[in-house]
Scaffold this motif. Structure first.
Motif, PDB file in Angstrom:
ATOM      1  N   LYS A   1       2.255 -15.965   2.673  1.00 36.28           N
ATOM      2  CA  LYS A   1       0.228 -15.985   3.225  1.00 36.28           C
ATOM      3  C   LYS A   1      -0.483 -16.260   4.397  1.00 36.28           C
ATOM      4  N   ASP A   2       1.115 -16.375   4.740  1.00 32.79           N
ATOM      5  CA  ASP A   2       0.100 -16.284   5.971  1.00 32.79           C
ATOM      6  C   ASP A   2       0.708 -15.146   7.905  1.00 32.79           C
ATOM      7  N   ILE A   3       1.332 -14.483   6.586  1.00 31.93           N
ATOM      8  CA  ILE A   3       2.065 -13.607   7.388  1.00 31.93           C
ATOM      9  C   ILE A   3       0.592 -12.517   7.882  1.00 31.93           C
ATOM     10  N   ASN A   4       0.993 -12.123   9.516  1.00 29.80           N
ATOM     11  CA  ASN A   4      -0.007 -11.006   9.867  1.00 29.80           C
ATOM     12  C   ASN A   4       0.088  -9.906   9.584  1.00 29.80           C
ATOM     13  N   ALA A   5      -0.842  -9.229   8.984  1.00 25.29           N
ATOM     14  CA  ALA A   5       0.071  -7.693   8.551  1.00 25.29           C
ATOM     15  C   ALA A   5      -1.162  -6.990   8.938  1.00 25.29           C
ATOM     16  N   GLU A   6      -1.016  -5.682   9.132  1.00 29.21           N
ATOM     17  CA  GLU A   6      -2.504  -4.444   8.975  1.00 29.21           C
ATOM     18  C   GLU A   6      -1.836  -2.834   8.494  1.00 29.21           C
ATOM     19  N   ALA A   7      -2.929  -2.093   7.785  1.00 27.24           N
ATOM     20  CA  ALA A   7      -2.443  -1.043   6.844  1.00 27.24           C
ATOM     21  C   ALA A   7      -3.494   0.170   7.235  1.00 27.24           C
ATOM     22  N   HIS A   8      -3.409   0.772   8.168  1.00 25.51           N
ATOM     23  CA  HIS A   8      -4.492   2.161   8.044  1.00 25.51           C
ATOM     24  C   HIS A   8      -3.775   3.139   6.920  1.00 25.51           C
ATOM     25  N   ILE A   9      -5.396   3.755   6.948  1.00 25.28           N
ATOM     26  CA  ILE A   9      -5.153   4.975   6.118  1.00 25.28           C
ATOM     27  C   ILE A   9      -5.390   6.158   6.796  1.00 25.28           C
ATOM     28  N   ASP A  10      -5.413   7.608   6.727  1.00 25.46           N
ATOM     29  CA  ASP A  10      -6.283   8.343   8.049  1.00 25.46           C
ATOM     30  C   ASP A  10      -7.115   8.543   6.641  1.00 25.46           C
ATOM     31  N   PRO A  11      -8.420   8.831   7.063  1.00 26.37           N
ATOM     32  CA  PRO A  11      -9.767   9.963   6.549  1.00 26.37           C
ATOM     33  C   PRO A  11     -10.068  10.933   6.033  1.00 26.37           C
ATOM     34  N   GLU A  12      -8.588  11.590   6.941  1.00 23.48           N
ATOM     35  CA  GLU A  12      -9.147  13.454   6.752  1.00 23.48           C
ATOM     36  C   GLU A  12      -7.259  13.942   6.528  1.00 23.48           C
ATOM     37  N   THR A  13      -6.187  13.073   6.893  1.00 22.41           N
ATOM     38  CA  THR A  13      -4.919  13.475   6.254  1.00 22.41           C
ATOM     39  C   THR A  13      -4.361  12.288   5.137  1.00 22.41           C
ATOM     40  N   GLY A  14      -4.606  11.507   4.906  1.00 16.92           N
ATOM     41  CA  GLY A  14      -4.287  10.045   3.515  1.00 16.92           C
ATOM     42  C   GLY A  14      -3.293   9.967   4.630  1.00 16.92           C
ATOM     43  N   ALA A  15      -2.703   9.817   5.784  1.00 20.01           N
ATOM     44  CA  ALA A  15      -1.618   9.163   5.908  1.00 20.01           C
ATOM     45  C   ALA A  15      -1.971   7.446   6.169  1.00 20.01           C
ATOM     46  N   MET A  16      -0.938   7.096   5.429  1.00 20.97           N
ATOM     47  CA  MET A  16      -0.784   5.778   5.967  1.00 20.97           C
ATOM     48  C   MET A  16       0.366   4.843   6.113  1.00 20.97           C
ATOM     49  N   THR A  17      -0.033   4.135   7.145  1.00 18.00           N
ATOM     50  CA  THR A  17       0.855   3.130   8.222  1.00 18.00           C
ATOM     51  C   THR A  17       0.640   1.493   7.999  1.00 18.00           C
ATOM     52  N   ALA A  18       1.652   0.923   8.101  1.00  9.64           N
ATOM     53  CA  ALA A  18       1.351  -0.432   7.248  1.00  9.64           C
ATOM     54  C   ALA A  18       2.127  -1.243   8.887  1.00  9.64           C
ATOM     55  N   CYS A  19       1.744  -2.290   9.357  1.00  9.02           N
ATOM     56  CA  CYS A  19       3.310  -3.043  10.055  1.00  9.02           C
ATOM     57  C   CYS A  19       2.986  -4.579   9.802  1.00  9.02           C
ATOM     58  N   VAL A  20       3.380  -5.102  10.942  1.00  7.15           N
ATOM     59  CA  VAL A  20       3.339  -6.934  11.007  1.00  7.15           C
ATOM     60  C   VAL A  20       3.652  -7.124  12.519  1.00  7.15           C
TER      61      VAL A  20
ATOM     62  N   PRO B   1       6.779  -1.611  12.013  1.00  4.88           N
ATOM     63  CA  PRO B   1       6.687  -1.132  11.609  1.00  4.88           C
ATOM     64  C   PRO B   1       6.884  -0.916  10.096  1.00  4.88           C
ATOM     65  N   LEU B   2       6.518  -1.077   8.101  1.00  2.00           N
ATOM     66  CA  LEU B   2       7.060  -1.462   7.535  1.00  2.00           C
ATOM     67  C   LEU B   2       7.363   0.147   6.956  1.00  2.00           C
ATOM     68  N   ASP B   3       8.061   0.397   5.870  1.00  2.40           N
ATOM     69  CA  ASP B   3       7.642   1.301   5.137  1.00  2.40           C
ATOM     70  C   ASP B   3       6.880   1.239   4.091  1.00  2.40           C
ATOM     71  N   VAL B   4       5.917   2.222   4.687  1.00  3.31           N
ATOM     72  CA  VAL B   4       5.120   2.586   3.368  1.00  3.31           C
ATOM     73  C   VAL B   4       5.170   3.296   1.846  1.00  3.31           C
ATOM     74  N   ASN B   5       6.326   3.695   1.551  1.00  2.00           N
ATOM     75  CA  ASN B   5       7.095   4.045   0.674  1.00  2.00           C
ATOM     76  C   ASN B   5       6.486   2.629  -0.144  1.00  2.00           C
ATOM     77  N   GLU B   6       7.169   1.672   0.136  1.00  2.00           N
ATOM     78  CA  GLU B   6       7.419   0.066  -0.874  1.00  2.00           C
ATOM     79  C   GLU B   6       5.142   0.516  -1.373  1.00  2.00           C
ATOM     80  N   PHE B   7       4.567   1.138  -0.574  1.00  2.00           N
ATOM     81  CA  PHE B   7       3.469   0.196  -0.763  1.00  2.00           C
ATOM     82  C   PHE B   7       1.810   1.465  -2.019  1.00  2.00           C
ATOM     83  N   SER B   8       3.449   3.461  -1.277  1.00  2.00           N
ATOM     84  CA  SER B   8       2.731   3.386  -2.131  1.00  2.00           C
ATOM     85  C   SER B   8       1.959   3.595  -3.755  1.00  2.00           C
ATOM     86  N   ARG B   9       2.535   2.893  -4.403  1.00  2.00           N
ATOM     87  CA  ARG B   9       2.933   2.695  -5.820  1.00  2.00           C
ATOM     88  C   ARG B   9       0.633   1.881  -6.199  1.00  2.00           C
ATOM     89  N   ILE B  10       0.825   0.661  -4.885  1.00  3.93           N
ATOM     90  CA  ILE B  10      -0.129   0.133  -4.520  1.00  3.93           C
ATOM     91  C   ILE B  10      -1.330   0.570  -4.437  1.00  3.93           C
TER      92      ILE B  10
END
Length: 477
Positions: A44-63, A99-108
């Motif tokens: 719970k203390d980890i500093n993570a970020e996620a972003h989804i492009d509002p135009e293309t829907g491309a998703m990125t995530a990182c720690v 960078p994180l692998d966004v494929n594991e977040f697609s279902r979420i």
């Protein structure tokens, strides 16, 4: 993944057009959900970020970690060597994004998007309904009893639910599930669970709106409701006024044989309704406001305090007061005067006591008999000072008092004020009159004194105790 994302963006754009749900709000919620899911798995203390492009829907995530020479907090810090393996420019004291692998977040992301969209749709629909009902405050709504929550009644009013809290219910009313109820919308309340539509059957506005529904002249503004005072479940008093001289305001509200007002009384479960003509005459207004009490008399006690005494026949005293005093209480409120109800018997007894007190005061003047005292007291000469200040002409206007008698009464009053102990020194002892009352015979002596206390000769004529009767003329004196 990109196809799914583009479909997700397309759905969000459609929801924004049709439901007014902003795409950015949904994207922010999805990003927050992705970060929460990652923290749940990795700390719970980890500093993570996620972003989804509002135009293309491309998703990125990182720690996000801080580059440090000595790592003390592995979840938040990274050594310089490990950081430079990712970014050769990394240096101690700077942040690095892994960078994180966004494929594991697609279902979420997909699952969260579905939940958020459904939730937002419900919220927007409820907001639209609440917004619509907020414009209808003051209207009568109808619905069926859906359930009971504590002492509150939850009503199904069609598009949504409304609450009839205990403080807005008429005392003594009982309802069952499925019962059809009418009530007036009084307010929209914000609660922890959201906005709530609050109804009332207790508010005087409910009675006013029922009259507007049942009486065409009120709806068309020909007859105006000036004021309403109500004690729910017991009685309502209402002042009405007609803008058309040919239309009787009260008659229009009652209808032929009560046809118009009867449905209103039934809706209020038999609550009594008194209709009052609007009038600038305060006494006329109070007389009608005291209904159902009839044949009343009014007397102003104090103009400054706006206090009026209402004298009622003994037989209608309980009606005038009402159960727990509700009738006189409502009459006071709607008339704007403080009303004090007194029975005729009490008023008569009080008047007799006052008259007796006045006679007793006047009787303190020695030499004046009870009959003369009564005549003076009834005429308003209720104090020795007032008699002493009176003129002969003032007293000779009273029945049974001639000029000479008037002079003697005034002289005795003045003497009584100056020297109470010697108030009768100017009256010869042979002419002093006993205060003992005797029963006078109608056809005999005009005096009200005992014959044993009279002197010889013309003592009876010179005494200042003439009873009520024809006033003596100067010739007789």
């Amino acid at each position: 993944m990109s196809t799914q994302k583009s479909e997700l963006i397309a759905i969000m754009e459609q929801m924004e057009r049709e439901k007014g749900i902003k795409k950015e709000e949904i994207l922010n919620l999805i990003e927050t959900a992705i970060v929460s899911a990652y923290r749940k798995q990795h700390g719970k203390d980890i500093n993570a970020e996620a972003h989804i492009d509002p135009e293309t829907g491309a998703m990125t995530a990182c720690v996000v970690k801080m580059v440090a020479d000595a790592v003390e907090k592995p979840l938040l810090e990274m050594s310089v060597n490990d950081a430079q393996a990712i970014d050769p420019k990394a240096a101690a004291g700077t942040e690095i994004r892994i960078p994180l692998d966004v494929n594991e977040f697609s279902r979420i992301a997909a699952q969260t998007a579905r939940q958020v969209i459904v939730q937002k749709i419900k919220e927007k629909e409820k907001e639209a309904i609440i917004s619509d009902y907020s414009k209808r405050i003051g209207e009568i709504l109808s619905g069926n009893v859906f359930k009971f929550s504590n002492r509150s009644i939850i009503l199904d009013i069609g598009k949504t639910e409304a609450v009839l809290p205990p403080e807005e219910q008429i005392p003594g009313e009982r309802f069952s599930v499925g019962k059809h109820i009418r009530a007036v919308l009084v307010r929209i309340e914000e609660t922890p669970k959201g906005a709530q539509i609050v109804l009332s059957r207790r508010d005087p506005l409910f009675v006013q709106k029922l009259f507007e529904l049942e009486i065409p002249e009120i709806y068309e503004k020909i007859v105006e409701i000036v004021r309403i005072e109500r004690e729910p479940g017991m009685r309502t008093k209402m002042i009405v006024d007609s803008k058309n001289p040919r239309v009787d305001a009260v008659g229009a509200c009652i209808g032929v044989r009560g046809a118009r007002i009867r449905p209103i009384i039934e809706e209020l479960n038999g609550e009594k309704i008194d209709l009052i003509h609007n009038s600038r005459d305060a006494f006329k207004l109070i007389e009608e406001a005291m209904s159902p009490a009839k044949n009343i008399q009014l007397s102003v006690r104090s103009v400054e305090d706006k206090t009026v005494e209402v004298i009622v026949p003994d037989a209608v005293l309980s009606l005038a007061i009402g159960r727990t005093g509700h009738n006189v209480r409502l009459a006071s409120k709607i008339s704007g005067w403080n009303l004090v109800v007194t029975s005729e018997a009490t008023k008569k007894l009080r008047d007799e006591e006052k008259a007796h007190d006045k006679v007793a005061v006047v009787s303190q003047i020695k030499g004046i008999g009870e009959k003369t005292s009564e005549v003076l007291a009834k005429a308003g000469f209720a104090s020795i000072q007032k008699i002493a200040d009176a003129s002969v002409d003032d007293l000779t206007t009273l029945q049974g008092i001639g000029p000479k008698t008037a002079e003697k009464i005034i002289a005795a009053a003045k003497l009584s004020i100056q020297s109470p102990e010697d108030a009768t020194t100017d009256i010869p002892a042979s002419k002093k009159v006993s205060k003992t009352k005797v029963k006078a015979e109608p056809a005999q002596s005009k005096t009200e004194v005992s014959g044993d206390n009279l002197g010889k000769g013309s003592a009876a004529e010179e005494a200042i105790t003439e009873p009520a009767g024809e006033k003596k003329t100067d010739a007789e004196e």
